[in-house]
Motif scaffolding. Sequence first.
Motif, PDB file in Angstrom:
ATOM      1  N   LEU A 155      -2.609   0.110  -4.465  1.00 41.51           N
ATOM      2  CA  LEU A 155      -2.599  -0.894  -4.191  1.00 41.51           C
ATOM      3  C   LEU A 155      -1.735  -2.454  -5.031  1.00 41.51           C
ATOM      4  N   THR A 183      -0.695  -2.295 -10.476  1.00 40.16           N
ATOM      5  CA  THR A 183      -0.807  -1.212  -9.029  1.00 40.16           C
ATOM      6  C   THR A 183      -2.190  -0.334  -9.716  1.00 40.16           C
ATOM      7  N   LEU A 191       0.642  -1.181  -0.050  1.00 39.30           N
ATOM      8  CA  LEU A 191      -0.419  -0.275  -0.053  1.00 39.30           C
ATOM      9  C   LEU A 191       0.701   1.080  -0.285  1.00 39.30           C
TER      10      LEU A 191
END
Length: 367
Positions: free
Chosen positions: A175, A193, A140
């Motif tokens: 993420l 991503t 993250l």
Amino acid sequence: MSKNGISLGLALAFTSLASTAASYAPDGRSNAMGNIGVATADYLVAPLYNPALLAVFHKSDDIGILLPAIGVNAKDADSSLETIMDLQDAIEEFENNPTPSGQATINGYLDDLDGNAPVNVTAGVAFAIAIPSNNVSVSLYGRGYVEAISKVTVRSGYTNSDVEVTGFGYSELGLVLAKKYTIYGESFSFGITPKYQILQTYSDTTTIEDFDLELEDADTEVTAFNFDLGAVWMKNNFRVALAVKDLLAQEIKSTTNKTYEMTPQATLGLAYAAEYFTFGVDVDLTEQTRYVELDDNTEFARVGVEFNAWHWAQLRAGFEHDLQDTMEDSLTAGIGISPFGTLNLDVAGSYGSDNQVGASASLSFTF
């Protein structure tokens, strides 16, 4: 405004840019190595360069935290900021004591500013929390940057001259998912991503007397959902990597009708990465458009090297060249300190000329 006043304005600008702030990656390690990273970034900063590298880690790596990474770059080709500060002091002195010599000094500074290239300042910040795994590695992360461009227009007298400041702000939260595969006996890593983006524009026009670089409220804002993709092929200590950032093109138009474009950007990376030595090359395969109305496209070729002293300290250097000639060639250098392999402090600096410099630092913890 006095010289101290504009210095304070610049300091506040750097603070506000970093906190509000895509291609700019504030990372002390990679910035010191010529801003390479597509094939060389470690798993913790992989989101900034190539999501596939999140799955490339040491067996001892369990979790990593990057908090924070910060950086500032500035280009002032004609030393306009210094001239403006001197002009502001001359205006203040002239208004307190009007004299012909004072007026001549002001006119001289206005002549120096006439036709100068725009001043460009970029500042950014990033963080990441990464959990590497032989199954699926997860990270993250968030990052952002702001570009502030100021352009002086000189007319008859300082009261009629002005400075236009145009800013673009970008922030993202993403993420990262990555996994290593063996295909026909060859080692690959792939990453993706999904991310949420916020694009903002800023615009302001002030007199030279009141000018500073501080950006205030955004005048337009666009939100979007986007993707980055990455792949790495690894053979012994050699790597070939490809990263494509911002697959979905975005654009935003300011209230002054300046359009900022973010188009997909593909970069090829080549590297030799051994335990105590790393060498890498990154080449942009596409241009970064940025402001449509300005001749400010960039497309970089970069090279960097790192010497690692038993994982306790690192010495780094690099070079980058803009194929579009918007930015001057830059030399980069920096050091890293990583006692016990847990705390990592990386600092970097870049030098293109006396009027194009940059600095960054990052602090991370790996467990």
